[in-house]
Design a protein around this motif. Structure first.
Motif, mmCIF file in Angstrom:
data_model
loop_
_atom_site.group_PDB
_atom_site.id
_atom_site.type_symbol
_atom_site.label_atom_id
_atom_site.label_comp_id
_atom_site.label_asym_id
_atom_site.label_seq_id
_atom_site.Cartn_x
_atom_site.Cartn_y
_atom_site.Cartn_z
ATOM 1 N N HIS A 99 0.801 -1.230 0.000
ATOM 2 C CA HIS A 99 0.000 0.000 0.000
ATOM 3 C C HIS A 99 0.829 1.274 0.000
ATOM 4 N N GLY A 100 2.160 1.145 -0.120
ATOM 5 C CA GLY A 100 3.018 2.312 -0.261
ATOM 6 C C GLY A 100 3.415 3.026 1.013
ATOM 7 N N SER A 101 3.112 2.439 2.169
ATOM 8 C CA SER A 101 3.577 3.056 3.416
ATOM 9 C C SER A 101 5.096 3.145 3.389
ATOM 10 N N LYS A 102 5.633 4.213 3.994
ATOM 11 C CA LYS A 102 7.081 4.384 4.052
ATOM 12 C C LYS A 102 7.521 4.437 5.509
ATOM 13 N N PHE A 103 8.700 3.840 5.779
ATOM 14 C CA PHE A 103 9.272 3.820 7.119
ATOM 15 C C PHE A 103 10.733 4.224 7.050
ATOM 16 N N ASP A 104 11.170 5.014 8.014
ATOM 17 C CA ASP A 104 12.581 5.371 8.138
ATOM 18 C C ASP A 104 13.328 4.120 8.612
ATOM 19 N N VAL A 105 14.353 3.682 7.867
ATOM 20 C CA VAL A 105 15.050 2.447 8.221
ATOM 21 C C VAL A 105 15.940 2.592 9.451
ATOM 22 N N GLY A 106 16.267 3.819 9.822
ATOM 23 C CA GLY A 106 17.088 4.038 11.002
ATOM 24 C C GLY A 106 16.292 4.081 12.296
ATOM 25 N N SER A 107 15.131 4.702 12.251
ATOM 26 C CA SER A 107 14.318 4.877 13.463
ATOM 27 C C SER A 107 13.052 4.027 13.475
ATOM 28 N N GLY A 108 12.605 3.576 12.299
ATOM 29 C CA GLY A 108 11.350 2.829 12.201
ATOM 30 C C GLY A 108 10.128 3.722 12.084
ATOM 31 N N ALA A 109 10.324 5.046 12.156
ATOM 32 C CA ALA A 109 9.206 5.994 12.117
ATOM 33 C C ALA A 109 8.424 5.909 10.813
ATOM 34 N N VAL A 110 7.110 6.061 10.926
ATOM 35 C CA VAL A 110 6.243 6.098 9.751
ATOM 36 C C VAL A 110 6.468 7.423 9.025
ATOM 37 N N LYS A 111 6.702 7.356 7.720
ATOM 38 C CA LYS A 111 6.923 8.552 6.920
ATOM 39 C C LYS A 111 5.810 8.788 5.908
ATOM 40 N N SER A 112 4.941 7.781 5.725
ATOM 41 C CA SER A 112 3.845 7.914 4.769
ATOM 42 C C SER A 112 2.726 6.945 5.133
ATOM 43 N N LEU A 113 1.504 7.433 5.082
ATOM 44 C CA LEU A 113 0.323 6.606 5.335
ATOM 45 C C LEU A 113 0.153 5.574 4.219
ATOM 46 N N PRO A 114 -0.600 4.513 4.425
ATOM 47 C CA PRO A 114 -1.622 4.345 5.451
ATOM 48 C C PRO A 114 -1.122 3.799 6.797
ATOM 49 N N ALA A 115 0.112 3.351 6.910
ATOM 50 C CA ALA A 115 0.599 2.866 8.208
ATOM 51 C C ALA A 115 0.638 4.012 9.217
ATOM 52 N N VAL A 116 0.381 3.694 10.475
ATOM 53 C CA VAL A 116 0.458 4.693 11.539
ATOM 54 C C VAL A 116 1.371 4.224 12.679
ATOM 55 N N THR A 117 1.709 2.945 12.704
ATOM 56 C CA THR A 117 2.550 2.370 13.748
ATOM 57 C C THR A 117 3.962 2.150 13.217
ATOM 58 N N PRO A 118 4.981 2.611 13.933
ATOM 59 C CA PRO A 118 6.363 2.405 13.487
ATOM 60 C C PRO A 118 6.735 0.923 13.432
ATOM 61 N N ILE A 119 7.804 0.624 12.707
ATOM 62 C CA ILE A 119 8.346 -0.736 12.687
ATOM 63 C C ILE A 119 9.538 -0.789 13.633
ATOM 64 N N LYS A 120 9.877 -1.978 14.077
ATOM 65 C CA LYS A 120 11.011 -2.183 14.971
ATOM 66 C C LYS A 120 12.309 -2.116 14.169
ATOM 67 N N THR A 121 13.305 -1.428 14.721
ATOM 68 C CA THR A 121 14.633 -1.392 14.111
ATOM 69 C C THR A 121 15.632 -2.001 15.092
ATOM 70 N N TYR A 122 16.783 -2.404 14.567
ATOM 71 C CA TYR A 122 17.796 -3.079 15.369
ATOM 72 C C TYR A 122 19.161 -2.475 15.091
ATOM 73 N N SER A 123 20.041 -2.536 16.086
ATOM 74 C CA SER A 123 21.389 -2.024 15.873
ATOM 75 C C SER A 123 22.202 -3.018 15.039
ATOM 76 N N VAL A 124 23.114 -2.460 14.250
ATOM 77 C CA VAL A 124 23.939 -3.255 13.336
ATOM 78 C C VAL A 124 25.395 -2.857 13.532
ATOM 79 N N LYS A 125 26.271 -3.835 13.497
ATOM 80 C CA LYS A 125 27.701 -3.540 13.476
ATOM 81 C C LYS A 125 28.386 -4.518 12.541
ATOM 82 N N VAL A 126 29.561 -4.124 12.067
ATOM 83 C CA VAL A 126 30.346 -4.979 11.176
ATOM 84 C C VAL A 126 31.610 -5.380 11.916
ATOM 85 N N GLU A 127 31.855 -6.694 11.958
ATOM 86 C CA GLU A 127 33.056 -7.243 12.593
ATOM 87 C C GLU A 127 33.684 -8.252 11.658
ATOM 88 N N ASN A 128 34.945 -8.025 11.296
ATOM 89 C CA ASN A 128 35.689 -8.972 10.462
ATOM 90 C C ASN A 128 34.916 -9.385 9.216
#
Length: 102
Positions: A65-94
Motif C-alpha cells: 500500500h506504499g507506506s514508508k518507514f525510516d530504516v534508522g528509526s522505524g518511524a512512519v513517513k507515509s500513510l496508510p501505516a500509523v505504527t512504526p516498525i522495529k529497528t535493530y542495531s547493526v555492526k560490522v566485525e571482520n
C-alpha cells in the motif's frame, strides 16, 4: 542482548534489501550510503513483507500500500501505516554484518 551474524559484507550491495532470519524472527538488512540498517520485515499496516518493497533514500516502501518507514528509526513517513516498525542495531566485525535483537 543477542548479537547474531546475518550476512557477509559482500552479500548485500548499495540500495539493496536482504531478508534474513534470526531465531525465527524475520529481519531485513539494507545498505544505504555505505551504512547497514536492520528492521522488522513485516509492515505494521497490512503485514506485507518489506523486503519485497524498495528503498527511497533512507526509507523502505511497502509493496502493498506504499507506506514508508525510516530504516534508522522505524518511524512512519507515509500513510496508510500509523505504527512504526522495529529497528535493530547493526555492526560490522571482520567482514560479518551483525544484528542485535533487543
Amino acid at each position: 542482548m543477542e548479537i547474531t551474524k546475518v550476512l557477509e559484507v559482500g552479500e548485500i550491495g548499495e540500495g539493496e534489501i536482504k531478508k534474513t532470519e534470526i531465531n525465527g524472527q524475520v529481519v531485513d538488512v539494507a545498505m544505504i550510503g555505505g551504512e547497514y540498517y536492520a528492521f522488522n520485515d513485516i509492515c505494521s499496516h497490512e503485514e506485507c513483507s518489506l523486503s519485497e518493497g524498495f528503498l527511497d533514500g533512507k526509507e523502505v516502501v511497502c509493496p502493498c500500500h506504499g507506506s514508508k518507514f525510516d530504516v534508522g528509526s522505524g518511524a512512519v513517513k507515509s500513510l496508510p501505516a500509523v505504527t512504526p516498525i522495529k529497528t535493530y542495531s547493526v555492526k560490522v566485525e571482520n567482514g560479518a554484518i551483525m544484528v542485535c535483537l533487543m
